[in-house]
Motif scaffolding. Structure first.
Motif, PDB file in Angstrom:
ATOM      1  N   TYR A 188       0.857  -1.187   0.000  1.00 34.56           N
ATOM      2  CA  TYR A 188       0.000   0.000   0.000  1.00 34.56           C
ATOM      3  C   TYR A 188       0.888   1.231   0.000  1.00 34.56           C
ATOM      4  O   TYR A 188       1.808   1.339   0.814  1.00 34.56           O
ATOM      5  CB  TYR A 188      -0.924   0.045   1.217  1.00 34.56           C
ATOM      6  CG  TYR A 188      -1.594   1.396   1.357  1.00 34.56           C
ATOM      7  CD1 TYR A 188      -2.620   1.761   0.501  1.00 34.56           C
ATOM      8  CD2 TYR A 188      -1.164   2.322   2.308  1.00 34.56           C
ATOM      9  CE1 TYR A 188      -3.216   3.010   0.577  1.00 34.56           C
ATOM     10  CE2 TYR A 188      -1.758   3.572   2.405  1.00 34.56           C
ATOM     11  CZ  TYR A 188      -2.783   3.912   1.538  1.00 34.56           C
ATOM     12  OH  TYR A 188      -3.362   5.148   1.617  1.00 34.56           O
ATOM     13  N   GLU A 189       0.607   2.162  -0.882  1.00 34.00           N
ATOM     14  CA  GLU A 189       1.285   3.446  -0.911  1.00 34.00           C
ATOM     15  C   GLU A 189       0.238   4.548  -0.915  1.00 34.00           C
ATOM     16  O   GLU A 189      -0.684   4.521  -1.736  1.00 34.00           O
ATOM     17  CB  GLU A 189       2.163   3.575  -2.162  1.00 34.00           C
ATOM     18  CG  GLU A 189       3.305   2.595  -2.215  1.00 34.00           C
ATOM     19  CD  GLU A 189       4.199   2.827  -3.429  1.00 34.00           C
ATOM     20  OE1 GLU A 189       4.748   3.939  -3.554  1.00 34.00           O
ATOM     21  OE2 GLU A 189       4.323   1.896  -4.242  1.00 34.00           O
ATOM     22  N   GLY A 190       0.366   5.492  -0.002  1.00 32.87           N
ATOM     23  CA  GLY A 190      -0.615   6.567   0.061  1.00 32.87           C
ATOM     24  C   GLY A 190      -0.566   7.295   1.377  1.00 32.87           C
ATOM     25  O   GLY A 190       0.516   7.629   1.870  1.00 32.87           O
TER      26      GLY A 190
END
Length: 201
Positions: free
Chosen positions: A72-74
């Motif tokens: 997950y990137e964010g």
């Protein structure tokens, strides 16, 4: 337990990526826990899914790592008003675990629980469809114990109390069963964009 509504934080600046009432924590990642950080090693860690599933199952560290890697990137958002951008968690999508246990059609909610006993409740729809992870890396390194290592649940579209540290398992139910903070006055869902901080919000 008293619930304090008057959270204080940094001055708010306009940022279209910030949910209402949040501030950008920048390089900081505040450590907030309802319990003492446990002495839990990867060798001791297990993750179980049971309840309304066809095949209840427990994974150890090696078995979990054998599943397809995902990341997950964010951003993440805490109910205490800070948000952190540009985070990267590595681990396995929760969908990969759920696929193996085959949830019953009657399952609507999960109780996520930690090796410490902490719990959080979530609608099943909020942890499926690429919306949740079991993460053991942060920014390419092992997840620190104070932030939930060796592994934690990540549900980044909800306030971060739902992302249970030191995750031990999920129990699938056909009803909502309040977890620790939900039972102490916090919102049952916790959507940051709707400021669902407390029961009644």
């Amino acid at each position: 337990m008293n619930i304090t509504r008057g959270f204080t934080g940094r001055p708010r600046v306009h940022n279209p990526g910030l949910p209402p009432g949040q501030y950008d924590a920048g390089d900081e990642w505040p450590v907030l826990s309802a319990e003492v950080t446990p002495d839990l090693t990867p060798a001791d860690w297990t993750f179980r899914i049971d309840g309304l599933v066809t095949e209840p199952r427990t994974w150890d560290w090696e078995q979990a790592h054998a599943l397809p890697a995902s990341a997950y990137e964010g951003a993440i958002h805490c109910v205490t008003s800070w948000s952190k951008f540009g985070v990267r968690f590595g681990g396995v999508s929760l969908d990969a675990f759920l696929h193996m246990v085959r949830p019953h059609e009657s399952a609507t909610h999960v109780v996520a629980y930690a090796h410490t006993g902490y719990t959080a409740s979530l609608p099943l729809a909020d942890v499926t469809g690429g919306r949740a992870w079991i993460a053991w890396e942060y920014d390419g390194r092992p997840l620190p114990p104070e932030h939930g290592g060796p592994a934690r649940l990540i549900v980044p579209h909800l306030y971060f109390w739902k992302s249970v540290k030191w995750i031990a398992g999920l129990r699938l139910l056909d009803h909502d069963e309040p977890g620790f903070w939900e039972g102490n006055g916090y919102h049952t869902r916790g959507n940051p964009w709707e400021e669902q901080r407390y029961s009644g919000d």
